[in-house]
Design a protein around this motif. Structure first.
Motif, PDB file in Angstrom:
ATOM      1  N   ALA A 168       0.994  -1.139   0.050  1.00 11.98           N
ATOM      2  CA  ALA A 168      -0.165   0.116  -0.028  1.00 11.98           C
ATOM      3  C   ALA A 168       0.996   0.869  -0.121  1.00 11.98           C
ATOM      4  CB  ALA A 168      -1.077  -0.088   1.106  1.00 11.98           C
ATOM      5  N   LEU A 169       2.203   1.422   0.789  1.00 14.32           N
ATOM      6  CA  LEU A 169       3.018   2.240   0.782  1.00 14.32           C
ATOM      7  C   LEU A 169       3.048   2.463  -0.254  1.00 14.32           C
ATOM      8  CD1 LEU A 169       4.104   4.532   2.252  1.00 14.32           C
ATOM      9  CD2 LEU A 169       5.798   3.358   3.299  1.00 14.32           C
ATOM     10  N   LYS A 170       3.631   1.521  -1.024  1.00 13.07           N
ATOM     11  CA  LYS A 170       4.773   1.539  -1.944  1.00 13.07           C
ATOM     12  C   LYS A 170       3.954   2.017  -3.136  1.00 13.07           C
ATOM     13  CE  LYS A 170       7.181  -2.578  -2.600  1.00 13.07           C
ATOM     14  NZ  LYS A 170       7.137  -3.562  -3.005  1.00 13.07           N
ATOM     15  N   ALA A 171       2.632   1.373  -3.479  1.00 10.65           N
ATOM     16  CA  ALA A 171       1.757   2.553  -4.124  1.00 10.65           C
ATOM     17  C   ALA A 171       1.477   3.811  -4.016  1.00 10.65           C
ATOM     18  CB  ALA A 171       0.995   1.279  -4.682  1.00 10.65           C
ATOM     19  N   ALA A 172       1.322   4.154  -3.319  1.00 13.65           N
ATOM     20  CA  ALA A 172       0.705   5.000  -2.527  1.00 13.65           C
ATOM     21  C   ALA A 172       1.957   6.223  -3.322  1.00 13.65           C
ATOM     22  CB  ALA A 172       0.620   5.862  -1.056  1.00 13.65           C
ATOM     23  N   LEU A 173       3.623   5.704  -2.885  1.00 15.39           N
ATOM     24  CA  LEU A 173       4.983   6.425  -3.628  1.00 15.39           C
ATOM     25  C   LEU A 173       4.872   6.648  -4.728  1.00 15.39           C
ATOM     26  CD1 LEU A 173       7.617   5.391  -0.806  1.00 15.39           C
ATOM     27  CD2 LEU A 173       6.593   7.767  -0.508  1.00 15.39           C
ATOM     28  N   ASN A 174       4.941   5.628  -5.037  1.00 15.68           N
ATOM     29  CA  ASN A 174       5.149   5.295  -6.935  1.00 15.68           C
ATOM     30  C   ASN A 174       4.072   6.166  -7.698  1.00 15.68           C
ATOM     31  OD1 ASN A 174       7.245   4.075  -6.653  1.00 15.68           O
ATOM     32  ND2 ASN A 174       6.214   2.093  -6.318  1.00 15.68           N
ATOM     33  N   SER A 175       2.842   6.192  -7.209  1.00 11.85           N
ATOM     34  CA  SER A 175       2.008   7.016  -7.917  1.00 11.85           C
ATOM     35  C   SER A 175       2.110   8.239  -8.653  1.00 11.85           C
ATOM     36  CB  SER A 175       0.401   6.481  -7.340  1.00 11.85           C
ATOM     37  OG  SER A 175       0.280   7.655  -6.119  1.00 11.85           O
ATOM     38  N   GLU A 176       2.790   8.867  -7.383  1.00 10.19           N
ATOM     39  CA  GLU A 176       2.706  10.582  -7.684  1.00 10.19           C
ATOM     40  C   GLU A 176       1.452  11.106  -7.509  1.00 10.19           C
ATOM     41  OE1 GLU A 176       5.256  11.344 -11.687  1.00 10.19           O
ATOM     42  OE2 GLU A 176       6.808   9.896 -10.986  1.00 10.19           O
ATOM     43  N   GLN A 177       0.757  11.470  -6.623  1.00  9.09           N
ATOM     44  CA  GLN A 177      -0.421  11.767  -6.635  1.00  9.09           C
ATOM     45  C   GLN A 177      -1.280  11.756  -4.922  1.00  9.09           C
ATOM     46  OE1 GLN A 177      -2.436  13.036  -8.906  1.00  9.09           O
ATOM     47  NE2 GLN A 177      -0.865  12.374 -10.790  1.00  9.09           N
ATOM     48  N   GLU A 178      -1.685  13.104  -4.995  1.00 10.48           N
ATOM     49  CA  GLU A 178      -2.039  12.481  -3.166  1.00 10.48           C
ATOM     50  C   GLU A 178      -2.955  12.312  -3.170  1.00 10.48           C
ATOM     51  OE1 GLU A 178      -2.095  16.903  -3.187  1.00 10.48           O
ATOM     52  OE2 GLU A 178      -0.412  17.583  -2.582  1.00 10.48           O
ATOM     53  N   GLY A 179      -3.410  11.393  -1.502  1.00 15.86           N
ATOM     54  CA  GLY A 179      -4.377  10.942  -2.021  1.00 15.86           C
ATOM     55  C   GLY A 179      -4.130  10.007  -0.270  1.00 15.86           C
ATOM     56  N   LEU A 180      -5.117   8.833   0.047  1.00 17.60           N
ATOM     57  CA  LEU A 180      -5.225   8.646   1.440  1.00 17.60           C
ATOM     58  C   LEU A 180      -4.669   6.782   0.620  1.00 17.60           C
ATOM     59  CD1 LEU A 180      -8.507   9.937   2.919  1.00 17.60           C
ATOM     60  CD2 LEU A 180      -6.559  10.830   3.470  1.00 17.60           C
ATOM     61  N   PHE A 181      -4.512   6.466   2.267  1.00 14.58           N
ATOM     62  CA  PHE A 181      -4.604   4.723   1.723  1.00 14.58           C
ATOM     63  C   PHE A 181      -4.234   4.422   3.075  1.00 14.58           C
ATOM     64  CE2 PHE A 181       0.097   6.350   2.149  1.00 14.58           C
ATOM     65  CZ  PHE A 181       0.709   5.848   2.609  1.00 14.58           C
ATOM     66  N   SER A 182      -4.065   2.732   3.706  1.00  9.38           N
ATOM     67  CA  SER A 182      -4.661   2.555   4.968  1.00  9.38           C
ATOM     68  C   SER A 182      -2.975   1.021   4.633  1.00  9.38           C
ATOM     69  CB  SER A 182      -5.715   1.985   5.133  1.00  9.38           C
ATOM     70  OG  SER A 182      -6.456   2.984   4.692  1.00  9.38           O
ATOM     71  N   MET A 183      -3.066   1.107   5.409  1.00 11.53           N
ATOM     72  CA  MET A 183      -2.379  -0.202   5.827  1.00 11.53           C
ATOM     73  C   MET A 183      -2.401  -0.292   7.144  1.00 11.53           C
ATOM     74  SD  MET A 183       1.978   1.381   5.455  1.00 11.53           S
ATOM     75  CE  MET A 183       2.415   2.346   6.616  1.00 11.53           C
ATOM     76  N   GLY A 184      -1.628  -2.241   7.596  1.00  9.77           N
ATOM     77  CA  GLY A 184      -1.842  -2.699   8.880  1.00  9.77           C
ATOM     78  C   GLY A 184      -1.052  -2.266   9.895  1.00  9.77           C
TER      79      GLY A 184
END
Length: 449
Positions: A168-184
């Motif tokens: 989840a964190l990897k996808a958020a960093l690679n997306s180059e977009q702002e947003g919300l994400f969740s992870m354990g």
């Protein structure tokens, strides 16, 4: 006291006079044939006499030039001594005052930078500065703990650092977009950010990005902010209790009012009084609206545990399309999955409703399913639109209860979605799409029947 300009004029005149006298002596001594020699002697005497008279001015101007070059190199340690010439000494005094002021300002900026660095290093938010080649230029303490267990990461490449991070964190960093994400919480870099967190807790994060140019080089700022603690579970429980109490008291008042309105309408139905009908209709409409308003909050406060059963996706998508049309961009899930159909339908209704209210054309709202097997079996459901998206500030608070940007919004739609999804053991993430609009992704664990 003579001014510097007057002294320069007098010096020039004296130099010319001394040169003329020396030339005349040579001419009278050697005769008429020595005219050119007399002129040369006259010019030489005039030159050297002028150089001697202006030596102090030259020294002071050279000192000022060196001092200003030091200013250019950010060196403010040089001070000049007075020369005994009032106008030059005033320039020296102004220079020394400017030097002292700049030294003081630089010391103040240095102290402020130390304080700012101290704040940045101790903030729980992750701050990362990279260049165009994705090389880390600056990272605070939280970033070092997240990416490399506290070890310095300046000079390393971001793609090398994200390899071992949660998906989840990897996808958020690679997306180059702002947003919300969740992870354990147990996934967050080995739990370095919060060693006391329950391994089963789900952490919600917000990622924001900035870009600026410094020294003709492009820099990219990445900020990761953990939102879970902004309104933790105990605070939500208190809010829910307050809502239940208020809902109970309001219902105790609204119910008899509605009953009395019905009785009044029945008793006065034979009277032909338009004003009386308007009064009863107004009271009935407002009590109905108030009941619906209370029920929205009560739904958030009294969310029951999921009653899981195998989902009939065909039936559910058909029912959803009747309320909020969408484009189905993928086949329906093949693997059987146990979920609470009523609660899950409420989630998709809220998400599709928001997509239709985002300013996007109705035919651009889409729904997509994706079965995943890594790291565990699960199902991704994505709702996307081509509306106006959300600002960074709105994204960071979108999942917090009672926050809404809509004039008539209650602020419980997305928080209710989050409550339902996390009650199923899932996660929700939101981010703006590069081509415009918002993408909401829901991950649900597969429990086969």
């Amino acid at each position: 006291m003579l001014s510097l300009r007057t002294k320069l004029l007098l010096g020039t005149m004296l130099s010319c006079l001394a040169g003329a006298m020396a030339g005349a002596v040579v001419w009278f001594t050697l005769g008429a044939d020595s005219l050119w020699l007399a002129i040369i002697v006259m010019l030489a005497v005039c030159y050297f006499f002028s150089m001697w008279l202006t030596r102090r001015l030259s020294e002071s101007l050279q000192a000022l030039e060196i001092g200003l070059l030091n200013f250019k190199d950010n060196d403010f340690s040089v001070s000049l001594h007075p020369y005994g010439e009032p106008q030059l000494d005033r320039l020296v005094s102004l220079y020394n005052q400017a030097s002292a002021k700049l030294r003081s300002e630089r010391q103040f900026i240095y102290q402020r930078e130390l304080m700012l660095d101290k704040v940045i290093q101790n903030t729980p938010n992750v701050m990362l500065l990279i260049d165009d080649s994705e090389r880390v230029i600056y990272a605070n303490s939280a970033a070092r703990h997240l990416f490399n267990r506290g070890v310095k990461i300046e000079g390393m490449l971001l793609p090398d650092l994200v390899v071992m991070l949660p998906d989840a964190l990897k996808a958020a960093l690679n997306s180059e977009q702002e947003g919300l994400f969740s992870m354990g919480s147990s996934d967050s870099a080995g739990g370095d950010l919060d060693d006391n967190a329950d391994s089963n807790d789900i952490e919600t994060w917000h990622i924001s990005r900035g870009r600026f140019t410094q020294n003709n080089q492009q820099h990219h700022l990445i900020l990761l902010k953990q939102l879970t603690k902004e309104l933790n579970r105990q605070e939500v429980a208190v809010w829910k209790k307050v809502i239940r109490i208020i809902s109970h008291e309001l219902n105790n008042s609204v119910a008899p009012i509605a009953s009395m309105v019905n009785s009044g309408k029945f008793l006065t139905q034979h009277l032909d009084n338009s004003k009386l009908h308007l009064i009863f209709d107004t009271i009935e409409n407002r009590t109905t609206h108030l009941s619906q308003f209370i029920s929205h909050y009560a739904q958030f406060a009294k969310l029951p545990l999921p009653q899981k059963a195998l989902i009939d996706w065909t039936k559910m998508t058909q029912q959803l399309a009747q309320q909020y049309p969408f484009n189905l961009l993928s086949p329906l899930p093949i693997n059987p999955i146990k979920l609470d159909a009523v609660q899950l339908e409420q989630v998709f209704i809220n998400l599709l409703k928001n997509a239709h209210e985002s300013g996007a054309a109705a035919d651009t709202v889409s729904l997509m399913f994706e079965d995943v097997t890594h790291p565990v079996n699960g199902l991704f459901v994505k709702v996307e639109d081509q509306g106006s998206g959300m600002s960074s500030e709105v994204l960071s608070q979108a999942l917090l209860p009672f926050y809404s940007t809509k004039q008539s919004g209650t602020g419980i739609g997305l928080p209710l979605c989050r409550e339902i999804i996390e009650a199923h053991g899932g996660r929700i993430s939101m981010q703006n799409r590069p081509q415009g609009g918002l993408s909401v992704k829901v991950w649900l664990p597969v429990q086969q029947g």
